[in-house]
Scaffold this active site. Structure first.
Site, PDB file in Angstrom:
ATOM      1  N   ASN A 164      35.800  39.323  43.926  1.00 21.18           N
ATOM      2  CA  ASN A 164      35.358  39.685  42.580  1.00 21.18           C
ATOM      3  C   ASN A 164      36.404  40.521  41.861  1.00 21.18           C
ATOM      4  OD1 ASN A 164      32.789  38.433  42.325  1.00 21.18           O
ATOM      5  ND2 ASN A 164      31.880  39.990  43.638  1.00 21.18           N
ATOM      6  N   ALA A 210      35.030  46.974  41.574  1.00 18.38           N
ATOM      7  CA  ALA A 210      35.738  47.859  42.498  1.00 18.38           C
ATOM      8  C   ALA A 210      37.147  48.206  42.048  1.00 18.38           C
ATOM      9  CB  ALA A 210      35.788  47.215  43.880  1.00 18.38           C
ATOM     10  N   HIS A 229      43.149  48.111  46.620  1.00 18.15           N
ATOM     11  CA  HIS A 229      43.363  47.128  45.561  1.00 18.15           C
ATOM     12  C   HIS A 229      44.564  47.562  44.724  1.00 18.15           C
ATOM     13  CE1 HIS A 229      39.364  45.651  46.566  1.00 18.15           C
ATOM     14  NE2 HIS A 229      38.899  46.877  46.398  1.00 18.15           N
TER      15      HIS A 229
END
Length: 259
Positions: free
Chosen positions: A182, A116, A212
Site C-alpha cells: 500500500n 504508513a 520505507h
C-alpha cells in the site's frame, strides 16, 4: 458527523478506539461476519451497505483491498464519503475508474489516507513542476514478508543477509503484494503514477522495523525521505502509522483549518 468503519481487524479496532476517545463514534461497523472476542463491543454491526443507517457522513475502510472492492462503489453512490488505507487496490484501473465514477454519481469523495508513509505532500507539489524519477524502497524483517510472494523467492526462516525479492513498477508491486505494498501505491498516486514509479522490496534480518524510503528528482530539485515504522501491538503485519493516518484523515474532515 456519523462515522462508520469497514472491517474489525487490528486497524479497525484502533480506529474505533481513537474515535471513542474523541467522542466521534463509531456509529456502525460493516463486517462480513460477526468478529469474535468482543471486538468493537457495543457498536452496531451490519453486513451490507444497504443496511447502513441513514445520515452516515463517512465510512473508514480498514478491511484491505477486498473490502474496498466489495463496498467502495456502493458507499460512494449513496453519497457517503469514504476514507481508505487500501491504496494498493487502485492499481487495478477498472476498480479505480469504478470508484471515481461512483463518487461522481453520489457526489461524494474517496479520500486516500497517507498510510504508513510521509512526504506525500512534497511529491504532490513536485508533480506540478514535473517529476523525473521516483523510487520507493521497502525494507522489512523477513517475518514481515510472511504470506507474500517473497516466500517463493527467499527462505525467510534462514535468511542471514539483506536480499531483494522484488523490483518493478508500483503497479506490479501493488498487485503482487496486496497486503504489503500500500505504501508503494501511495507514493505512486501522490507522484509519478503507478507505471513510472519504481519499487524495490527487501527482506533484511538485521532490521527490526518496517523501513520505507522515497527518492525523487524533478524540476523542484531532489529529496530523500525515510521512516522506520512500528506495527500495531495486536497485529505485527499492520502499520501503526497507517491506522493513525485514518484518524488524521477524519480530523481533516471536521477541522476548521487543515494542513
Amino acid at each position: 458527523m456519523k462515522i462508520g468503519i469497514i472491517g474489525a481487524g487490528a486497524i479497525g479496532q484502533y480506529v474505533a478506539d481513537r474515535l471513542a476517545e474523541r467522542e466521534l463514534g463509531p456509529h456502525v461497523v460493516l463486517v462480513r461476519s460477526d468478529p469474535a472476542g468482543g471486538v468493537m463491543e457495543g457498536v452496531p454491526r451490519v453486513r451490507s451497505v444497504d443496511d447502513l443507517p441513514e445520515g452516515m457522513s463517512v465510512m473508514v475502510d480498514c478491511a484491505g483491498h477486498a473490502g474496498l472492492a466489495a463496498h467502495g462503489c456502493a458507499i460512494l453512490e449513496r453519497g457517503i464519503g469514504l476514507i481508505t488505507v487500501s491504496l494498493g487496490a487502485l492499481a487495478d484501473p477498472d476498480l479505480a475508474d469504478a470508484l471515481a465514477d461512483a463518487a461522481r454519481r453520489g457526489r461524494a469523495q474517496l479520500h486516500l489516507a497517507s498510510g504508513a508513509i510521509g512526504a506525500l505532500d512534497t511529491l504532490q507539489a513536485a508533480r506540478v513542476g514535473g517529476l523525473d524519477a521516483v523510487t520507493y524502497i521497502g525494507r522489512k524483517p523477513p517475518l514481515g514478508w510472511r504470506g507474500s510472494p517473497a516466500e517463493q523467492q527467499l527462505d525467510l526462516d534462514t535468511l542471514s543477509a539483506a536480499a531483494v525479492h522484488f523490483e518493478g513498477t508500483a503497479r506490479e508491486a501493488a498487485i503482487a503484494y496486496p497486503k504489503n505494498a500500500n505504501v508503494a501505491a501511495a507514493v505512486a498516486l501522490a507522484g509519478a503514477g503507478f507505471d513510472a514509479t519504481r519499487v524495490q522490496l527487501i527482506a533484511d534480518p538485521v532490521v527490526t522495523a518496517n523501513i520505507h524510503e522515497i527518492h525523487a528528482t524533478g524540476a523542484f530539485g531532489g529529496f530523500t525521505f525515510r521512516i522506520e515504522g512500528k506495527t500495531l501491538p495486536d497485529n505485527p503485519r499492520s502499520s501503526a502509522l497507517a491506522a493513525m493516518s485514518a484518524i488524521a484523515a477524519i480530523e481533516r474532515q471536521i477541522a476548521p483549518v487543515t494542513i
